[in-house]
Design a protein around this motif. Sequence first.
Motif, short mmCIF file in Angstrom:
data_model
loop_
_atom_site.label_atom_id
_atom_site.label_comp_id
_atom_site.label_asym_id
_atom_site.label_seq_id
_atom_site.Cartn_x
_atom_site.Cartn_y
_atom_site.Cartn_z
N GLY A 93 -0.68 3.00 2.97
CA GLY A 93 -1.09 1.67 3.43
C GLY A 93 0.11 0.91 4.28
N CYS A 94 1.26 0.99 4.18
CA CYS A 94 2.33 0.67 4.99
C CYS A 94 2.33 1.40 6.33
CB CYS A 94 3.72 0.76 3.97
SG CYS A 94 3.70 -0.27 2.66
N GLU A 95 2.37 2.80 6.14
CA GLU A 95 2.74 3.36 7.19
C GLU A 95 1.67 3.12 8.52
OE1 GLU A 95 3.11 8.26 8.14
OE2 GLU A 95 3.82 7.63 6.45
N TRP A 96 0.30 3.11 7.92
CA TRP A 96 -0.59 3.17 8.97
C TRP A 96 -1.09 1.38 9.09
CZ3 TRP A 96 -3.37 8.03 6.99
CH2 TRP A 96 -2.95 9.18 7.61
N GLY A 97 -0.37 0.63 8.36
CA GLY A 97 -0.92 -0.99 8.43
C GLY A 97 -1.18 -1.52 9.88
N ALA A 98 -0.49 -1.20 10.57
CA ALA A 98 -0.76 -1.70 12.06
C ALA A 98 -1.78 -0.93 13.04
CB ALA A 98 0.81 -1.80 12.70
N THR A 99 -2.30 0.18 12.44
CA THR A 99 -2.95 0.97 13.28
C THR A 99 -4.40 0.82 13.20
OG1 THR A 99 -3.38 2.78 11.52
CG2 THR A 99 -1.47 2.75 12.99
N GLY A 100 -4.93 0.01 12.14
CA GLY A 100 -6.26 -0.19 11.78
C GLY A 100 -7.00 0.71 10.79
N ILE A 101 -6.13 1.56 10.33
CA ILE A 101 -6.45 2.45 9.31
C ILE A 101 -6.16 2.01 7.94
CG2 ILE A 101 -6.23 4.70 8.28
CD1 ILE A 101 -5.46 5.83 11.06
N THR A 102 -7.01 1.85 6.91
CA THR A 102 -6.74 1.14 5.70
C THR A 102 -7.05 2.31 4.81
OG1 THR A 102 -9.18 0.72 5.25
CG2 THR A 102 -7.89 -0.85 6.39
N VAL A 103 -6.16 2.37 3.94
CA VAL A 103 -5.82 3.43 2.91
C VAL A 103 -5.84 2.60 1.36
CG1 VAL A 103 -4.96 5.23 1.84
CG2 VAL A 103 -4.49 4.77 4.22
N ASN A 104 -7.04 2.86 0.59
CA ASN A 104 -7.01 2.25 -0.81
C ASN A 104 -7.56 3.34 -1.68
OD1 ASN A 104 -6.68 -0.60 -0.09
ND2 ASN A 104 -8.23 -0.09 1.36
N ALA A 105 -7.57 3.24 -3.00
CA ALA A 105 -7.92 4.07 -3.68
C ALA A 105 -8.86 3.15 -5.01
CB ALA A 105 -6.80 4.58 -4.74
N ILE A 106 -9.58 4.17 -5.58
CA ILE A 106 -10.60 3.58 -6.75
C ILE A 106 -9.99 4.37 -7.66
CG2 ILE A 106 -12.56 3.81 -7.63
CD1 ILE A 106 -14.07 3.48 -4.92
N ALA A 107 -9.91 3.63 -8.86
CA ALA A 107 -9.13 3.89 -10.25
C ALA A 107 -10.15 3.71 -11.54
CB ALA A 107 -7.88 3.59 -10.27
N PRO A 108 -11.26 4.66 -11.25
CA PRO A 108 -12.12 4.04 -12.97
C PRO A 108 -11.39 4.55 -14.18
CG PRO A 108 -12.76 6.30 -11.61
CD PRO A 108 -11.56 5.72 -10.88
N THR A 109 -12.12 4.20 -15.23
CA THR A 109 -12.11 4.67 -16.55
C THR A 109 -13.25 5.44 -16.82
OG1 THR A 109 -11.54 4.28 -18.79
CG2 THR A 109 -12.96 2.77 -17.64
#
Length: 266
Positions: free
Chosen positions: A182-198
């Motif tokens: 998220g930090c490394e590609w923040g300025a590129t328009g690529i978003t990186v997120n995660a889903i954490a279910p139970t």
Amino acid sequence: MSDFLKKPLSLFDIAGEVAIITGASGAFGALASQVLAGAGAKLAIVAGSAKALEDTAAACRELGAEVEAINARPSDEAACEAIISKTVERFGRVDILVVASGKNDVAKITEMAPARFLDVMDANVTQSWLMARAAGKQMLAQGEGGKMVLMSSARGLLGHPAGYTAYCASKAAVDGITRALGCEWGATGITVNAIAPTVFRSPLTAWMFEDTENAQTVRKGFLARVPKGRLGEPQDLAGPLLFLVSKASDFYTGHTLYADGGYTAG
């Protein structure tokens, strides 16, 4: 008036976007594939089980999606690069990556051989890193941003008394990759997120939803920690996924979204 206010649901429109889903034969991967198919995306679905892969592909085609079924596992650099190449050859680009592949292996630490620990770390961490790397190279070359969603768990934040050292460590590492990219590609328009279910309803957890004495006992103990007072259903993951792969989440990156009924809040 801003244009999006005239049609706010357009923020969730992914029609025509090209999405790769690994682990498409598993519970979350199959669900993710069908959610994105129903939303109009073009799909490259990836799984090691040819039969289960074709079942998912058929379900997605019934929803009207164009589907490239890739019988493979993201096991090394070459395999991940091949997945990207096959997707680009079919659809011309990559807009979305959902990494739903992974595994668990439950054992007390004193009873778990190091090879078993490393196997879980490879499936959950290394393969997530490799797929993000391969897809990221393609998205960067396209120069138009992109969306990545990794598969985490409430166990990336919380421990577990029943032999989850490998799984907890691996999901904590996935959260770390999510934050770092998220930090490394923040300025590129690529978003990186995660889903954490139970716990949510799937073939592996179906027994917890049953009315047997054992299931009721386990469920009662678990639900004592869940403010919503129930176990998860597939649709509880569908909404967060659609949010994270669409324009609606353009300002969200490096974030782990807990789809857990409040489990990690208490």
